[in-house]
Design a protein around this motif. Structure first.
Motif, short mmCIF file in Angstrom:
data_model
loop_
_atom_site.label_atom_id
_atom_site.label_comp_id
_atom_site.label_asym_id
_atom_site.label_seq_id
_atom_site.Cartn_x
_atom_site.Cartn_y
_atom_site.Cartn_z
N ASP A 1 81.35 36.61 45.94
CA ASP A 1 81.48 36.02 44.61
C ASP A 1 81.63 37.06 43.68
O ASP A 1 80.60 37.81 43.49
N TYR B 1 89.16 23.82 50.62
CA TYR B 1 88.74 24.45 49.31
C TYR B 1 89.81 23.41 48.61
O TYR B 1 90.80 23.05 48.52
N ALA C 1 85.17 32.94 44.49
CA ALA C 1 84.55 32.95 45.90
C ALA C 1 85.99 33.63 46.81
O ALA C 1 87.02 33.35 46.75
N VAL D 1 87.18 34.49 50.39
CA VAL D 1 86.72 33.93 51.82
C VAL D 1 88.11 34.72 52.77
O VAL D 1 89.11 34.66 52.54
N HIS E 1 82.40 33.99 54.11
CA HIS E 1 82.54 34.20 52.69
C HIS E 1 82.11 35.76 52.59
O HIS E 1 81.27 36.22 53.11
N THR F 1 88.94 29.82 44.77
CA THR F 1 88.55 30.41 46.04
C THR F 1 90.06 31.40 46.32
O THR F 1 91.26 30.89 46.44
#
Length: 472
Positions: free
Chosen positions: A338, A363, A343, A345, A335, A443
């Motif tokens: 944010d 996800y 998010a 990743v 990670h 994500t």
């Protein structure tokens, strides 16, 4: 044991980390060592100069011809069996070993009781599982190291002046191909999916090389109950009498399996009454990285690591302590940040379709960053399985058209941005386009499903570029 190399003419193929380690070890044992490497860049020249000071001959720009009088070839993992050097060795009746094979044969040189190997292979998850295993073994008070395809060269560890109790060994299909004598205490195959087929020549050959890890296992052959190919490899293996097949599953385990019950990792294999009992090992929450998100494939990795540790006799409390201490690699489901409810990743280590599939499945709504060198892979199954999770896709790299075509066939309504750039500065544009497609709750996932060398030195540099672009 090392006396067999005294005066022997040995060729080492490759001037990378494992090749340099092998050359130095062999020279220290009295062998007449010549290193061959097709490259002749600055890094190779510097390594060649250092080895020359230790009495090792190096031939740069020539990785194909076999020096006259060669009695043994020791190869680095990446050299494919089709290399002219190995054909010349076969024609001359000269054996070819990998660095892992050499380490196995020399493991008793410094100690009468060499450390047993707990070995791991698979298309994906090897490094994570081995690092988990090493943490568990250390939590049990054992002197151990994560070696093989990661960390310190395995030759350096087996020849250490201070002996180890047990080793956690990651073995790639390349390494296993050149390691016919290796006989681990226990071993695991995590999964089998198409990868490196350009190196092995076929899926059958790739799987067969993976299956070598089970040969001669003494206590446990650990397989993935959700992947029948891994169990097939166990059934085909020639193991020591009394060696058991131990499965792992994300479901409730059957006897002789490790699995998950009500959010707990449990052992139903190494308990007194496996028909009616299970030993609690850890909570799934013990695996949570700083983001608090636990991907299912990491639960599977933890179960495989626990099975190998328990096969070695490690107590349940050490499994929990080791898994709590484990931290994921920097470029594996890492990670980054944010930003505006999105998010970001970094899974740059997802260099094949199987790894990307596991990453995408973790996800719900994803802007997927993909592309690079395909290594002979196809992408239809990956795209078909992930289509319902895709908010959008940003493509980069040399073989991005293969993914774009699969998206057109199986996810035609998903927005796709195709960046026709392969320079190292392209990642800033990639992340900008991904952020434009993303919505709060999404994500943005770098899971390229391809190798990185068209644009970057390695997947680590690619992941670093992504993280830098996100922070900017």
């Amino acid at each position: 044991m090392g006396a067999e190399f005294d005066g022997r003419a040995v060729v080492v193929a490759g001037l990378g980390v494992s090749g340099v380690s092998a050359a130095r070890v062999l020279a220290s044992l009295g062998a007449r060592v010549t290193v061959v490497d097709g490259g002749h860049g600055q890094a190779q020249r510097e390594r060649a100069a250092a080895l020359a000071e230790e009495g090792v001959a190096v031939r740069l720009g020539d990785g194909e011809s076999l020096p006259e009088g060669t009695e043994l070839v020791v190869t680095s993992p990446g050299w494919p069996p089709s290399s002219p050097l190995f054909q010349a060795a076969a024609d001359a009746g000269v054996e070819v070993w990998g660095d892992v094979e050499l380490a196995w044969r020399l493991r008793g040189l410094r100690t009468a009781e060499p450390a047993p190997w707990l070995a791991v292979t698979g298309t994906n998850g090897k490094t994570t599982t081995v690092r988990m295993l090493a943490e568990i073994l250390a939590a049990a008070g054992l002197r151990t190291a994560a070696v093989g395809n990661i960390g310190t060269p395995i030759l350096d560890v087996v020849l250490s002046a201070e002996p180890y109790d047990v080793l956690a060994v990651e073995l790639s299909s390349y390494q296993l191909h050149w390691a016919p004598s290796v006989r681990p205490h226990s071993a695991a195959v995590l999964n089998i999916a198409p990868d490196h087929l350009d190196w092995h020549g076929s899926m059958a050959a790739y799987a067969a090389d993976k299956g070598r890890i089970y040969e001669g296992n003494q206590v446990a052959c650990v397989y993935n109950a959700a992947d029948p190919a891994t169990e097939h490899l166990v059934r085909a293996a020639d193991v020591a009498e009394g060696c058991r097949a131990i499965g792992f599953t994300l479901a409730s385990p059957r006897p002789s399996e490790f699995g998950v019950v009500d959010g707990l990792l449990v052992d139903r294999a190494f308990v007194e009454d496996r028909q009616r009992q299970a030993q609690e090992l850890a909570d799934v929450g013990d695996l949570a990285p700083s983001s608090g998100h636990v991907a299912p494939h990491n639960v599977a990795n933890a179960l495989a690591a626990a099975a190998l540790a328990r096969a070695y006799g490690v107590p349940a409390e050490a499994v929990r302590e080791g898994l709590r201490a484990f931290r994921p690699d920097e470029h594996r489901i890492a990670h980054v940040a944010d930003v505006d409810g999105v998010a970001y990743v970094n899974d740059s280590k997802a260099t094949n379709t199987h790894a990307a599939q596991a990453s995408l499945a973790a996800y719900e709504s994803v802007v997927w960053i993909a592309g690079g060198l395909a290594k002979g892979a196809t992408f239809d199954e990956l795209v078909k399985g992930a289509a319902g999770r895709l908010r959008g896709v940003v493509l980069m790299g040399a073989d991005r058209h293969l993914i774009r075509e699969a998206l057109a066939r199986h996810a035609p309504d998903v927005p796709v941005t195709d960046l026709d750039r392969t320079d190292t500065e392209a990642m800033s544009a990639v992340v900008h386009e991904a952020s434009r497609l993303a919505r709060p709750g999404d994500t943005v996932l770098l899971a390229p499903a391809c190798a990185s060398m068209d644009m970057f030195t390695n997947y680590g540099q690619r992941g670093d570029a992504f993280a830098t672009a996100v922070r900017e």
